[in-house]
Write an enzyme that holds these catalytic residues in place. Structure first.
Site, PDB file in Angstrom:
ATOM      1  N   ASP A 100      43.819  33.749  37.708  1.00 26.94           N
ATOM      2  CA  ASP A 100      43.149  35.041  37.551  1.00 26.94           C
ATOM      3  C   ASP A 100      43.482  35.621  36.180  1.00 26.94           C
ATOM      4  OD1 ASP A 100      45.832  35.371  38.317  1.00 26.94           O
ATOM      5  OD2 ASP A 100      45.470  37.333  39.206  1.00 26.94           O
ATOM      6  N   GLU A 164      48.025  36.544  40.448  1.00 30.29           N
ATOM      7  CA  GLU A 164      49.243  36.924  39.735  1.00 30.29           C
ATOM      8  C   GLU A 164      49.117  38.296  39.094  1.00 30.29           C
ATOM      9  OE1 GLU A 164      52.093  37.337  36.411  1.00 30.29           O
ATOM     10  OE2 GLU A 164      49.897  37.353  36.325  1.00 30.29           O
TER      11      GLU A 164
END
Length: 445
Positions: A100, A164
């Site tokens: 991400d 994350e």
């Protein structure tokens, strides 16, 4: 057929393959943005699909040697584990490179953030430094392992994680991988968290917790300040009181010099707001927000208890905050009852922890993994300068507390993290290939 490890040590990056894969990953970054408050929920599976396409010819089920697991705890939110097996139960793992990214506004970028642009060996695009560049780097190395097939004692594992960049939702990424036992085997050797920058070993990070102080005063006409409680002035003094106590109780720790921390633990305001009203009114309430950055040698839970006690002292006797030499003699935080029977008023401070908070990390300097990272970095770059940062890397301390030997490194550019016009240097990633393969070689010596 297995080859001698000499054919792998000193391996060079397959530049065309790396750039091609990174181009595909950055091309998906519009859909990898992670900020639920903006309605941005990433679909890491899109990135994972490109990785699987690159890895497929080298997977065990297709006659290769790589053991690959795609793991989704939530639909479209993929994690990926890639293993090159060794001959013993020892493991060298590279974890933390995530699928991400933080949001990017094309209107504030010089180039399209969702498309890889390569100019003069500089890689431009969202995720090039944080962290899709690392994903492409490690994937290329794992494929090179599968191509050269060195006989290793130590298994090499890469773990790419979802979610994350935001902790609003849990049970999606590395936290759930650890909870469900997917990472248990990685305790048999060093775990390198590859999500730092500037190519040098990072040996320490700070803990972090965010706080909010809401000060309740008494609204009144500003021409009669002795009849009101100015919540802005009380907030200023409350923050100063808390800071004085914090810095007395949590001074620079002796170990911070050993770990090369430039800054000590800090508590500071970063935002302030107050109730709307006229300029000739004392505002009834004022809210100050900020954070604590904490050396890893202190505990966040302990610090929170101390700060709560500071606020309790204020509320027990708000007059301790009064500073007539600064705000003048009529700025009071506890008002007596008036002659007409109007009851007195007392200012009050309300503390809220915005997040639970997390402790920092001090990597084990006696670790075999740290020694290998030092030697490999110096061998490739000619010098090694371990550093620590006042920023935090989420999730790592939990792994360390669970018994993982966590070491930290990364090969993007620190000034480009979460920034507009994010970029990374292709030459840095080429050198990173040599550093990581040297680490693997040293751990197999």
């Amino acid at each position: 057929k297995m080859s001698s490890f000499d054919t792998f040590d000193g391996l060079q990056m397959n530049e065309a393959r790396f750039v091609s894969l990174l181009s595909k990953l950055v091309g998906e970054s519009r859909y990898l943005q992670n900020n639920p408050s903006q309605g941005l929920i990433p679909k890491e599976e899109l990135a994972c699909n490109h990785l699987m396409d690159s890895l497929r010819p080298y997977m065990v089920e297709n006659g290769g040697v790589l053991e690959v697991q795609k793991i989704d705890f939530v639909k479209d939110r993929s994690n990926l584990i890639i293993k090159y097996p060794g001959t013993t139960d020892q493991v060298c793992s590279f974890v933390g490179s995530h699928l991400d990214v933080v949001p990017a506004d094309p209107n504030t970028w010089e180039r399209n953030p969702f498309q890889l642009t390569v100019e003069d060996n500089i890689l431009h695009g969202r995720g090039t430094t944080d962290c899709l560049g690392h994903v492409a780097l490690l994937t290329d190395i794992m494929i090179s392992l599968a191509e050269t097939r060195p006989q290793l004692k130590t298994s090499v594992v890469a773990v790419f994680i979802a979610n994350e960049e935001n902790s609003t939702f849990v049970g999606i990424g590395v936290d759930q991988l650890a909870a469900d036992g997917y990472l248990d085997g990685l305790k048999k050797g060093p775990l390198f968290w590859i999500d730092a920058a500037d190519s040098q070993p990072c040996i320490g990070t700070a803990g972090a917790v965010q706080w909010q102080l809401k000060v309740h005063g008494k609204v009144f006409h500003s021409g009669l300040p002795h009849k009101g409680i100015n919540s802005i002035e009380m907030a200023m003094d409350a923050v100063s009181f808390v800071q004085r106590r914090f810095f007395a109780d949590f001074p620079r720790h002796a170990m911070e010099d050993t770990y090369n921390f430039h800054t000590q633990s800090t508590l500071k305001p970063t935002q302030i707001s107050c109730a709307a009203g006229a300029l000739n009114q004392l505002p009834p309430d004022c809210t100050v927000q900020g954070d604590i950055r904490l050396a890893p040698f202190y505990d966040v839970a302990t610090v929170k208890q101390h700060v709560e006690s500071y606020v309790s002292e204020i509320n027990a006797n708000p007059s301790v905050l009064e500073t007539p030499s600064i705000h003048g003699p009529h700025s009071k935080y506890a008002l007596p009852a008036e002659a007409d029977g109007t009851p007195g008023s007392v200012g009050r401070v309300e503390l809220k922890w915005v997040v639970e908070g997390e402790n920092g990390v001090a990597c084990k300097l006696e670790s075999r993994g740290f020694s290998a990272l030092l030697a490999a970095t110096e061998s490739v770059l000619g010098a090694v300068t371990p550093y620590s940062i006042g920023g935090s890397l989420p999730l790592i301390r939990d792994l360390q507390d669970q018994g993982f030997d966590v070491q930290i490194s990364g090969y993007g550019i620190s000034s480009k993290y979460h920034a507009d016009n994010e970029s990374a240097n292709l030459d840095d990633f080429k050198k990173a290939t040599r550093i990581i393969t040297k680490v693997i070689a040293l751990l197999n010596a």
